[in-house]
Design a protein around this motif. Structure first.
Motif, PDB file in Angstrom:
ATOM      1  N   GLU A 115      51.155  42.500  48.375  1.00  0.00           N
ATOM      2  CA  GLU A 115      51.261  41.708  47.136  1.00  0.00           C
ATOM      3  C   GLU A 115      50.186  42.125  46.131  1.00  0.00           C
ATOM      4  N   LEU A 116      49.017  42.437  46.656  1.00  0.00           N
ATOM      5  CA  LEU A 116      47.923  42.872  45.777  1.00  0.00           C
ATOM      6  C   LEU A 116      48.283  44.170  45.076  1.00  0.00           C
ATOM      7  N   ARG A 117      48.832  45.153  45.886  1.00  0.00           N
ATOM      8  CA  ARG A 117      49.185  46.433  45.281  1.00  0.00           C
ATOM      9  C   ARG A 117      50.276  46.255  44.229  1.00  0.00           C
ATOM     10  N   LYS A 118      51.161  45.323  44.481  1.00  0.00           N
ATOM     11  CA  LYS A 118      52.267  45.082  43.545  1.00  0.00           C
ATOM     12  C   LYS A 118      51.730  44.557  42.207  1.00  0.00           C
ATOM     13  N   VAL A 119      50.792  43.651  42.250  1.00  0.00           N
ATOM     14  CA  VAL A 119      50.231  43.078  41.003  1.00  0.00           C
ATOM     15  C   VAL A 119      49.416  44.118  40.255  1.00  0.00           C
ATOM     16  N   ILE A 120      48.604  44.887  41.003  1.00  0.00           N
ATOM     17  CA  ILE A 120      47.767  45.905  40.358  1.00  0.00           C
ATOM     18  C   ILE A 120      48.638  46.952  39.685  1.00  0.00           C
ATOM     19  N   LYS A 121      49.754  47.272  40.364  1.00  0.00           N
ATOM     20  CA  LYS A 121      50.634  48.315  39.828  1.00  0.00           C
ATOM     21  C   LYS A 121      51.233  47.908  38.479  1.00  0.00           C
ATOM     22  N   GLU A 122      51.310  46.615  38.219  1.00  0.00           N
ATOM     23  CA  GLU A 122      51.880  46.139  36.955  1.00  0.00           C
ATOM     24  C   GLU A 122      50.901  46.326  35.783  1.00  0.00           C
ATOM     25  N   PRO A 173      46.316  39.027  28.466  1.00  0.00           N
ATOM     26  CA  PRO A 173      46.771  40.401  28.739  1.00  0.00           C
ATOM     27  C   PRO A 173      46.808  40.744  30.224  1.00  0.00           C
ATOM     28  N   LEU A 174      46.079  40.098  31.104  1.00  0.00           N
ATOM     29  CA  LEU A 174      46.079  40.354  32.548  1.00  0.00           C
ATOM     30  C   LEU A 174      46.484  39.076  33.291  1.00  0.00           C
ATOM     31  N   GLU A 175      47.525  38.424  32.778  1.00  0.00           N
ATOM     32  CA  GLU A 175      47.870  37.086  33.250  1.00  0.00           C
ATOM     33  C   GLU A 175      48.180  37.047  34.754  1.00  0.00           C
ATOM     34  N   LYS A 176      49.054  37.951  35.248  1.00  0.00           N
ATOM     35  CA  LYS A 176      49.452  37.933  36.653  1.00  0.00           C
ATOM     36  C   LYS A 176      48.282  38.267  37.568  1.00  0.00           C
ATOM     37  N   LEU A 177      47.463  39.241  37.122  1.00  0.00           N
ATOM     38  CA  LEU A 177      46.290  39.631  37.911  1.00  0.00           C
ATOM     39  C   LEU A 177      45.319  38.464  38.015  1.00  0.00           C
ATOM     40  N   ASN A 178      45.120  37.778  36.894  1.00  0.00           N
ATOM     41  CA  ASN A 178      44.236  36.608  36.876  1.00  0.00           C
ATOM     42  C   ASN A 178      44.755  35.523  37.824  1.00  0.00           C
ATOM     43  N   HIS A 179      46.043  35.261  37.788  1.00  0.00           N
ATOM     44  CA  HIS A 179      46.629  34.234  38.639  1.00  0.00           C
ATOM     45  C   HIS A 179      46.487  34.585  40.121  1.00  0.00           C
ATOM     46  N   GLU A 189      49.167  49.910  29.996  1.00  0.00           N
ATOM     47  CA  GLU A 189      49.580  48.547  29.728  1.00  0.00           C
ATOM     48  C   GLU A 189      48.374  47.660  29.363  1.00  0.00           C
ATOM     49  N   VAL A 190      47.283  47.954  30.014  1.00  0.00           N
ATOM     50  CA  VAL A 190      46.050  47.187  29.701  1.00  0.00           C
ATOM     51  C   VAL A 190      45.648  47.416  28.262  1.00  0.00           C
ATOM     52  N   LYS A 191      45.673  48.681  27.884  1.00  0.00           N
ATOM     53  CA  LYS A 191      45.291  48.979  26.496  1.00  0.00           C
ATOM     54  C   LYS A 191      46.243  48.327  25.515  1.00  0.00           C
ATOM     55  N   GLY A 210      41.313  50.520  50.716  1.00  0.00           N
ATOM     56  CA  GLY A 210      41.390  51.615  49.749  1.00  0.00           C
ATOM     57  C   GLY A 210      42.095  51.225  48.446  1.00  0.00           C
ATOM     58  N   ILE A 211      42.317  49.928  48.271  1.00  0.00           N
ATOM     59  CA  ILE A 211      43.003  49.467  47.055  1.00  0.00           C
ATOM     60  C   ILE A 211      41.999  49.398  45.902  1.00  0.00           C
ATOM     61  N   THR A 212      42.356  49.977  44.745  1.00  0.00           N
ATOM     62  CA  THR A 212      41.515  49.934  43.539  1.00  0.00           C
ATOM     63  C   THR A 212      42.391  49.621  42.334  1.00  0.00           C
ATOM     64  N   MET A 213      41.711  49.245  41.226  1.00  0.00           N
ATOM     65  CA  MET A 213      42.426  48.961  39.975  1.00  0.00           C
ATOM     66  C   MET A 213      42.955  50.270  39.414  1.00  0.00           C
ATOM     67  N   GLU A 214      43.975  50.183  38.567  1.00  0.00           N
ATOM     68  CA  GLU A 214      44.606  51.353  37.971  1.00  0.00           C
ATOM     69  C   GLU A 214      43.749  51.949  36.838  1.00  0.00           C
ATOM     70  N   PHE A 215      42.718  51.246  36.460  1.00  0.00           N
ATOM     71  CA  PHE A 215      41.841  51.743  35.370  1.00  0.00           C
ATOM     72  C   PHE A 215      40.402  51.416  35.748  1.00  0.00           C
ATOM     73  N   THR A 216      39.485  52.213  35.180  1.00  0.00           N
ATOM     74  CA  THR A 216      38.063  52.044  35.480  1.00  0.00           C
ATOM     75  C   THR A 216      37.353  51.315  34.330  1.00  0.00           C
ATOM     76  N   ILE A 217      36.084  50.981  34.589  1.00  0.00           N
ATOM     77  CA  ILE A 217      35.270  50.334  33.536  1.00  0.00           C
ATOM     78  C   ILE A 217      35.136  51.277  32.354  1.00  0.00           C
ATOM     79  N   GLN A 218      34.975  52.571  32.622  1.00  0.00           N
ATOM     80  CA  GLN A 218      34.845  53.537  31.544  1.00  0.00           C
ATOM     81  C   GLN A 218      36.113  53.571  30.701  1.00  0.00           C
TER      82      GLN A 218
END
Length: 799
Positions: A713-720, A679-685, A725-727, A778-786
């Motif tokens: 590139e990091l922001r681009k992958v996170i934005k996907e 489910p997080l293939e691109k992020l993992n790669h 989409e994660v859910k 200041g880059i963070t994931m689009e979703f939190t642990i919660q």
């Protein structure tokens, strides 16, 4: 007693010019045992005086002394207490009543008989004999002398008889041997008188009653048998008298010896013929209730036959010692007849057992019920075997398979049939055991075959000392033990064959029956060896146990072979393999059967073989599986194995239990990691590339200067991968996992929870890399642990 009699004659009576005719060892009735001897004596000078003399040992016990004497003419009554039964007590009525208890009934009877003869010969006043067997009261005085006794002419009792030519020659020979025969005639006469006593006092004198018993005594009544026993023992004593040099040349001695030989041969023939008839008639009576016993799955008891025959045991011992050829002939006759009797009984018994094993339907109400058939049994072994095979095939074609056990319910396993088989097999062994032991005990007692320790064994004496048997006794005891074994092998020659046939049938019906048979047979072998390790029963059951163990090993090998040949469908998910659940059911069954069993080691060895085969074949199937991922096959099946071994607590499989847990955990983790990468293939790669640069030596804070891994590139992958989409990806993952996993093992929630934990670990790992490699961005994931926890929870609840 003979030695004591000689000593008393020499030390007490010869100095008093008396001759000792009979002796009995007695003690006073009702008091502590202080033994003494009552002696019947006559004087050697005339007029003859007859006395009863009481003799006892001195206080120091080194010589005998004369204590009291009564004249026979003062005796008024002899009371033997019981004329029909053996009783050592008797009373002598002189001026008062003396009550005695003899050391044996035989000694008492011999003493009373002597008193009666002396009374008839020397006394005008007849003593009254009460409760005395008529056989003991026989006229001892020759017919021509009875009138003179009545008339009181005592001198006529010992009329002079001129020596014949042969007797003169015998005496001359004895005089030549004795140096002082001429010079000291008085000493020679005394010596001659003492030595000729061998012909008196019943030494070589057999009573008319004994002769009559040997010639025509009733061998069918207890009283007649007892008389024949006493007569045969008396005959043996007479024939075994040790003669002094020269005595064997006396005409009187030779005549007596010839008479004894004729009596021995006559009685031996009568006894042999009678016992031959007893074997036949008793056996016919025994077999009359055969059908009743077989219908109830019990063997006829031969105790009545044994009891009747044991009355002749002393006579068999006499025959063994005197007429060995006839004794051995009787032994062969008994064995031949009993072989036929037992063979018929055992064959019918096993036929019923086989019918009970094989002739039950699924509901246990077949043509032959548990209580067997009634009436005479018919049919052949071949038809019975056909019945067995067809019956077993109709119930369960392969019920004794680990592959099928895992897919069956308790009713399908037909526990009732197996329990019934176990009971029938135990009943068979329980009936055979006492039968063989009773027969062997009877043979040993009846044929007087001692079951002594074998060569090399030590023997405890009555005083507690231990010594080795002399070589001659070893040879004798070994020979007699071999004879018992040979007789038992012949009589019960059909048992081993029938047992092996029954075992083969049980194995055909259900190969798992070998577990029941191994436990039962082992227990009965252990019991038999405790009774007598060298007995026929112990040896035979030991031989059959080898067959049972071979069948058990064959059963285990068959299960392993079936595991290796298992084929899994390519179109459906694997789930818990049938031989895995089959092993669980097998182990539960085996643990119940082998609880407290003597042969637990055999099961432990089988467990090791089976569990290794289960491990190897789970891995084999996992590698070949196309529909279900390898990690799932390994994870689910080793989880099941781990749960089974933890529940059963089989000590010999503790190492395998730990290994199963390790494999389960290892493949659970592998499956979770591999599944979450989707489910997080691109992020993992992306982050795998970041870690690779760091591993190549690029400093973490300089990774962002790498073109492929800069901040843009990091922001681009996170934005996907926004939360939505994660859910969605996780939801698809849940459905995919659900399809992979089987319902019966119920591991879905365990796997999902492990995925949640792994996802959190990865999230934190990604966050750490961002903080270290892209500081201040200041880059963070689009979703939190919660958010992630809510995704996992809502997905699980929605399904």
């Amino acid at each position: 007693m003979t030695a004591i009699k000689h000593a008393l004659q020499r030390d007490i009576f010869t100095p008093n010019d008396e001759r000792l005719l009979s002796i009995v060892n007695v003690c006073k009735a009702g008091k502590k045992k202080k033994n003494c001897f009552l002696c019947a004596t006559v004087t050697t000078e005339r007029p003859v005086q007859v006395k009863v003399v009481k003799v006892k040992k001195s206080d120091k016990g080194d010589f005998y002394k004369r204590q009291m004497a009564w004249e026979l003419r003062d005796l008024t009554e002899v009371d033997a207490k019981d004329a029909n039964k053996e009783n050592p007590e008797f009373d002598l009525h002189f001026e008062k009543v003396y009550r005695w208890v003899a050391s044996s009934t035989a000694e008492k009877n011999s003493f009373i008989s002597c008193i009666w003869k002396l009374n008839q010969r020397y006394l005008r006043k007849k003593v009254e004999f009460v409760n005395v067997s008529p056989q003991l009261l026989e006229e001892s005085v020759p017919s021509g002398e009875s009138q003179s006794v009545a008339g009181g002419d005592e001198d006529a009792l010992d009329d002079y008889q001129e020596l014949n030519a042969r007797e003169e020659q015998d005496i001359e020979s004895m005089m030549e041997v004795c140096e002082y025969a001429i010079s000291n005639a008085e000493a020679f006469a005394e010596k001659l008188s003492r030595e000729l006593q061998v012909l008196d006092g019943n030494y070589m004198d057999l009573s008319k009653g004994h002769i009559k018993a040997l010639q025509e005594g009733d061998l069918s009544s207890p009283k007649g048998i007892e008389a024949c026993i006493n007569a045969s023992e008396a005959l043996s004593q007479c024939m075994n008298v040790t003669l002094k040099p020269g005595h064997e040349k006396l005409m009187a001695v030779k005549q007596q010896q010839h008479l004894f030989s004729e009596l021995r041969d006559t009685f031996a023939r009568r006894l042999t013929n009678h016992l031959n008839n007893v074997f036949v008639h008793q056996g016919h009576d025994q077999s009359s209730t055969l059908s009743q016993h077989t219908a109830e799955l019990t063997l006829p008891k031969h105790s009545p036959l044994h009891r009747d025959l044991l009355r002749y045991a002393k006579l068999m011992e006499w025959l063994k010692n005197t007429q060995r050829e006839k004794y051995e002939g009787l032994s062969r006759t008994y064995v031949d007849y009993m072989t036929r009797l037992y063979e018929r009984e055992i064959k019918d018994f096993f036929e019923v057992a086989k019918i009970k094993m094989a002739g039950t339907s699924k509901d246990g109400k077949g043509k032959f019920g548990l209580h067997g058939s009634s009436g005479k049994l018919t049919g052949s072994t071949s038809s019975l075997n056909k019945l067995a095979v067809s019956s077993s095939n109709s119930r369960r074609s392969q019920s004794s398979s680990l592959l099928d056990m895992g897919n069956m319910s308790a009713s399908d396993l037909d526990v009732a049939d197996r329990t019934r088989f176990d009971k029938i097999f135990e009943q068979v062994l329980s009936e055979l055991e006492p039968l063989c032991l009773a027969e062997q005990d009877f043979i040993s007692k009846f044929f007087k075959l001692q079951q002594n320790p074998t060569l090399g064994e030590n023997v405890d004496d009555s005083d507690g000392t231990v010594h080795s048997r002399p070589p001659s006794e070893h040879r004798h005891s070994i020979s007699e033990k071999d004879m018992v074994r040979m007789m038992m092998n012949k009589i019960f020659q059909s048992i081993e064959t029938e047992l092996n046939s029954l075992i083969a049938l049980g194995d055909k019906i259900d190969s798992f029956n070998s577990l029941y048979m191994l436990v039962k047979m082992s227990h009965h072998v252990w019991t038999a060896e405790n009774v007598d390790p060298a007995s026929y029963l112990s040896t035979t059951l030991g031989n059959v146990l080898v067959t049972v163990k071979r069948n058990f090993d064959k059963c285990i090998s068959g299960q392993i072979r079936q595991m290796e040949e298992v084929k899994i469908s390519k179109k459906s998910k694997v789930g818990i393999l049938p031989f895995v659940t089959g092993f669980e059911e097998f182990a539960k069954l085996a643990e119940a059967i082998f609880r407290n069993a003597e042969r637990r080691g055999d099961l432990d060895k089988a467990y090791i073989k089976l569990i290794r085969a289960v491990f190897n074949n789970v891995e084999k199937v996992a590698n070949e599986s196309q529909k279900t991922p390898r990690d799932v096959v390994m994870m689910e099946n080793f989880h099941h194995i781990f749960s089974t071994l933890s529940s059963l607590k089989i000590s010999c499989l503790e190492a395998e239990r730990k290994e199963a847990k390790q494999k389960y955990t290892e493949h659970l983790q592998s499956y979770v990691i591999n599944s979450l990468g989707q489910p997080l293939e691109k992020l993992n790669h992306f982050f795998e590339g970041v870690e690779a640069r760091v591993a190549q030596g690029v400093r973490e804070e300089e990774v962002s200067y790498q073109l492929a891994f800069n901040k843009q590139e990091l922001r681009k992958v996170i934005k996907e991968y926004p939360g939505k989409e994660v859910k969605k990806g996780l939801d698809n993952l849940y459905k995919k996992v659900d399809k992979h996993l089987c319902e019966e093992e119920n591991l879905l929630q365990v796997v999902w929870h492990s995925m949640q934990d792994e996802f959190i670990r990865q999230y934190k790992h990604f966050e750490g890399l961002i903080n270290r490699c892209y500081p201040g961005s200041g880059i963070t994931m689009e979703f939190t642990i919660q958010d992630m926890l809510e995704y996992f929870s809502s997905i699980a609840q929605s399904h």
